[in-house]
Design a protein around this motif. Structure first.
Motif, PDB file in Angstrom:
ATOM      1  N   PHE B  43     -33.792  74.729 -26.269  1.00 19.36           N
ATOM      2  CA  PHE B  43     -33.577  73.942 -27.500  1.00 19.36           C
ATOM      3  C   PHE B  43     -33.706  74.828 -28.733  1.00 19.36           C
ATOM      4  CE2 PHE B  43     -35.483  70.235 -24.919  1.00 19.36           C
ATOM      5  CZ  PHE B  43     -34.275  70.059 -24.279  1.00 19.36           C
ATOM      6  N   VAL B  45     -33.038  78.017 -28.947  1.00 19.61           N
ATOM      7  CA  VAL B  45     -31.816  78.822 -29.067  1.00 19.61           C
ATOM      8  C   VAL B  45     -30.687  77.967 -29.628  1.00 19.61           C
ATOM      9  CG1 VAL B  45     -30.071  80.098 -27.790  1.00 19.61           C
ATOM     10  CG2 VAL B  45     -32.461  80.370 -27.203  1.00 19.61           C
ATOM     11  N   LEU B  46     -30.600  76.739 -29.121  1.00 22.68           N
ATOM     12  CA  LEU B  46     -29.512  75.845 -29.532  1.00 22.68           C
ATOM     13  C   LEU B  46     -29.592  75.585 -31.035  1.00 22.68           C
ATOM     14  CD1 LEU B  46     -27.237  74.489 -28.015  1.00 22.68           C
ATOM     15  CD2 LEU B  46     -28.706  72.558 -27.576  1.00 22.68           C
ATOM     16  N   LEU B  49     -29.458  79.300 -33.160  1.00 22.80           N
ATOM     17  CA  LEU B  49     -28.128  79.922 -33.276  1.00 22.80           C
ATOM     18  C   LEU B  49     -27.149  78.984 -33.975  1.00 22.80           C
ATOM     19  CD1 LEU B  49     -27.328  81.701 -29.885  1.00 22.80           C
ATOM     20  CD2 LEU B  49     -27.887  82.734 -32.066  1.00 22.80           C
ATOM     21  N   GLY B  50     -27.491  77.694 -33.987  1.00 22.66           N
ATOM     22  CA  GLY B  50     -26.538  76.719 -34.513  1.00 22.66           C
ATOM     23  C   GLY B  50     -26.448  76.702 -36.020  1.00 22.66           C
ATOM     24  N   ARG B  52     -25.560  77.630 -39.779  1.00 23.94           N
ATOM     25  CA  ARG B  52     -24.510  78.434 -40.415  1.00 23.94           C
ATOM     26  C   ARG B  52     -24.978  78.769 -41.826  1.00 23.94           C
ATOM     27  NH1 ARG B  52     -22.723  79.508 -36.332  1.00 23.94           N
ATOM     28  NH2 ARG B  52     -21.588  78.173 -34.913  1.00 23.94           N
ATOM     29  N   ASP B  57     -27.025  72.865 -38.799  1.00 22.96           N
ATOM     30  CA  ASP B  57     -25.833  72.198 -38.293  1.00 22.96           C
ATOM     31  C   ASP B  57     -26.282  70.950 -37.530  1.00 22.96           C
ATOM     32  OD1 ASP B  57     -23.635  71.413 -36.943  1.00 22.96           O
ATOM     33  OD2 ASP B  57     -23.048  73.398 -36.235  1.00 22.96           O
ATOM     34  N   ILE B  59     -24.831  69.042 -35.335  1.00 25.86           N
ATOM     35  CA  ILE B  59     -24.376  68.808 -33.950  1.00 25.86           C
ATOM     36  C   ILE B  59     -25.371  69.343 -32.924  1.00 25.86           C
ATOM     37  CG2 ILE B  59     -22.569  69.321 -32.274  1.00 25.86           C
ATOM     38  CD1 ILE B  59     -20.566  69.096 -34.526  1.00 25.86           C
ATOM     39  N   PRO B  60     -25.843  70.610 -33.047  1.00 24.21           N
ATOM     40  CA  PRO B  60     -26.843  71.042 -32.055  1.00 24.21           C
ATOM     41  C   PRO B  60     -28.134  70.238 -32.136  1.00 24.21           C
ATOM     42  CG  PRO B  60     -26.468  72.751 -33.684  1.00 24.21           C
ATOM     43  CD  PRO B  60     -25.412  71.738 -33.883  1.00 24.21           C
ATOM     44  N   MET B  63     -27.596  67.395 -30.040  1.00 29.15           N
ATOM     45  CA  MET B  63     -27.619  67.813 -28.631  1.00 29.15           C
ATOM     46  C   MET B  63     -29.053  68.003 -28.161  1.00 29.15           C
ATOM     47  SD  MET B  63     -24.521  70.352 -27.902  1.00 29.15           S
ATOM     48  CE  MET B  63     -23.974  71.185 -29.316  1.00 29.15           C
TER      49      MET B  63
END
Lengths: 481, 108
Positions: B43, B45-46, B49-50, B52, B57, B59-60, B63
């Motif tokens: 989680f 990492v998600l 890295l997500g 920007r 972001d 969306i992650p 998720m």
């Protein structure tokens, strides 16, 4: 136009909730009726795919970036059709099975419905995160089914299965995280051109390795097969059949999808040869272990380990540059998948009937089975014919296509492995048949079984045998999108 | 090192810890904890890295919420099964390989 796609996911969820509400161990009739409806829906969907080709479906009218997209093509159609053709006789069998033996019946019906819903959703998913969710749903439902028998052996097998499946999907999700971090999308349709057009990054390679390793673990490819035999061999017979015939095929389907579509720019010939080598090892090692088992259901479970190996010979065969060789390899692998699912469901259900009748799961006690349960033994033998790959079974067509591809591609090593594997599977099938034709062991008394146990198993074996005559239709559907 | 990479690297380290624990530790409760640590790593990492340009972001994050729900459900199932095993065998460990491939060789 009526669209069956959302109903194939919604209906099994509805049946699952209803059978849960009706009460423990009840609702079998409802599930049988529900599956007949779903089978009709999949046939309609398959016809639509053949006529109009592959298509997308936006759930609730919300398109790809915001909503969830579903996607169906020929391969999806085959998997959905296979799932329902196998599941319908299995639930009819399960009704009879659990009326003779209550152990493991408790939450069979709702869990089976959730399992089918997860599988249908998995086959139609078009983004890698949605695939993760369906993989987890599938894993949790399958673990619940294994554990349902409740004694120490199945519970241990279920815990081991649960930890393996969680590790597998954890690795898969890590791959999803890396891909999202690099490319900013989880949709297969968006990622594919991105991966193909941009320079291959280390993150994408790592993601591919993690995702494929996770899925290989779930597919139980040698040497990751250690969890499969206790889980599949220890569960009640209808559950073993569902798991061995369908659940491991779901993760194999994902490997196919990812390998040939998403990760096509990344995969190398060496990686394909490695997978083929593991598949060959699985064929030989799984068959030898199957032959050495003393329990009938464990023998059938190890035979699954061996038969999975054939599917992985696809990867080195697909690297062949000769036109036609790659195509027949693909067709052969899909036929093997279908034929094995039908034959293994038949074999596990037949084994379940024999174990139920003998009262104990031991091959040495099978003597006299040929006169007591001739139909069931015949079922076992018919399923064995498909596993050995004798004509006119579906297994014969599958192995023929694979061998044809290996010969025309000049990869002779795989031919030797396939022929050896066929001989070894004949050895373990005849080990059971031989014992069944011997006179009964002194002091053993077979219990009578109801007819409804024998016929669904026979039907499955018959379909797997006759598949050889109808393989053109299956391959047509495969080529349709 | 930028913020993004710190989160991602911490996540990767947690993931490796979790996987190692899940495979090597014999105690089942520790295995379940290791699975949760592995999940947290993913989680991290998600979400890490997500982002920007420093803006998160959504969306992650959605998720990860889904992932947490799945992890909670899986943990609950695992705990229920381990309790059942404790009740049946009075041990929180895998019993000594009753069905291993080694034994069937000796039987024959």
């Amino acid at each position: 136009m009526f669209d069956p796609i959302p109903w194939l996911i919604l209906l099994p969820l509805v049946w699952g909730c209803l059978t849960f509400l009706i009460g423990v161990g009840r609702g079998g009739r409802l599930v049988v009726a529900g599956l007949i409806i779903q089978l009709v829906l999949t046939i309609i969907l398959a016809r639509q795919i053949v006529m109009e080709g592959a298509r997308h479906y936006a759930v609730g009218g919300w398109g790809a970036p915001l909503g969830v997209d579903l996607y169906v093509d020929g391969l999806t159609g085959i998997m959905l059709l296979l799932t329902h053709v196998v599941a319908l006789p299995l639930v009819a069998y399960a009704r009879a099975f659990f009326s003779s033996q209550a152990e493991g019946a408790s939450y069979f019906w709702p869990l089976t419905c959730f399992l089918l819903a997860a599988m249908n959703a998995l086959f139609m998913s078009a983004d890698i995160f949605n695939i993760y969710v369906t993989l987890e749903l599938l894993g949790l439902a399958a673990v619940g089914l294994v554990a349902a028998a409740g004694s120490a052996g199945p519970v241990t097998a279920a815990i081991r299965y649960l930890l393996v499946t969680l590790l597998g999907s954890g690795a898969y999700l890590m791959g999803v995280a890396l891909l999202y971090g690099t490319y900013g999308s989880v949709s297969l349709a968006v990622l594919e051109p991105l991966l193909a057009s941009t320079e291959i990054s280390a993150a994408a390679c790592l993601a591919a390795m993690l995702m494929l390793a996770g899925l290989l673990l779930k597919t139980a490819l040698f040497p990751f097969h250690f969890w499969l035999p206790p889980a599949h061999g220890g569960a009640p017979a209808p559950v073993s059949a569902l798991l061995s015939a369908l659940v491991i095929k779901a993760s194999f389907y994902l490997i196919l999808r990812l390998w040939f579509d998403l990760f096509a720019p990344l995969v190398t010939t060496q990686a394909a040869q490695l997978l083929g080598g593991l598949g060959a090892a699985a064929i030989l090692w799984g068959s030898i272990l199957a032959f050495n088992q003393t329990r009938l259901k464990m023998l059938v479970a190890y035979s699954t380990v061996a038969q999975i190996g054939y599917l992985f010979l696809l990867f080195p065969l697909m690297t062949s540059a000769i036109p036609g060789a790659a195509e027949s390899a693909m067709q052969g692998a899909v036929m093997q998948l279908v034929a094995h699912a039908l034959a293994k469901a038949a074999m596990f259900t037949a084994a379940g009937v024999m174990v139920l009748s003998a009262g104990k799961d031991d091959i040495a006690l099978l003597g006299g089975m040929s006169s007591h349960l001739p139909l069931t033994l015949f079922t076992f033998a018919l399923a064995g014919i498909t596993l050995m790959g004798l004509p006119p079974s579906g297994g014969f067509i599958a192995k023929w296509l694979l061998i044809d591809s290996a010969v025309s591609g000049g990869q002779w090593g795989w031919v030797v492995v396939m022929i050896l594997g066929g001989l070894l599977s004949a050895a373990y099938v005849f080990k059971v048949l031989r014992q069944a034709f011997l006179p009964p062991v002194a002091g053993i008394k077979f219990k009578p079984v109801i007819r409804m146990l024998e016929w669904p198993a026979f039907l499955l074996a018959l379909i797997s045998l006759l598949l050889g005559f109808r393989s053109v239709e299956v391959l047509n559907l495969l080529g349709a999108g | 090192m930028s913020g993004v990479l710190i989160y991602a690297c911490a996540g990767a380290v947690l993931f490796v810890f979790g996987v190692t624990g899940l495979i090597l530790l014999p105690h089942l409760l520790r295995k379940i904890l290791a699975f949760n640590i592995m999940g947290s790593g993913v989680f991290l990492v998600l979400v890490g890295l997500g982002q920007r340009d420093g803006t998160p972001d959504p969306i992650p994050q959605a998720m990860v919420l889904t992932g947490i729900v799945v992890a909670v459900a899986a943990t609950a199932l695992a705990l229920a099964l381990v309790r059942r095993l404790l009740h049946l065998t009075s041990k929180i460990q895998f019993p000594e390989e009753p069905e291993s491939s080694g034994r069937c060789w000796k039987n024959n």
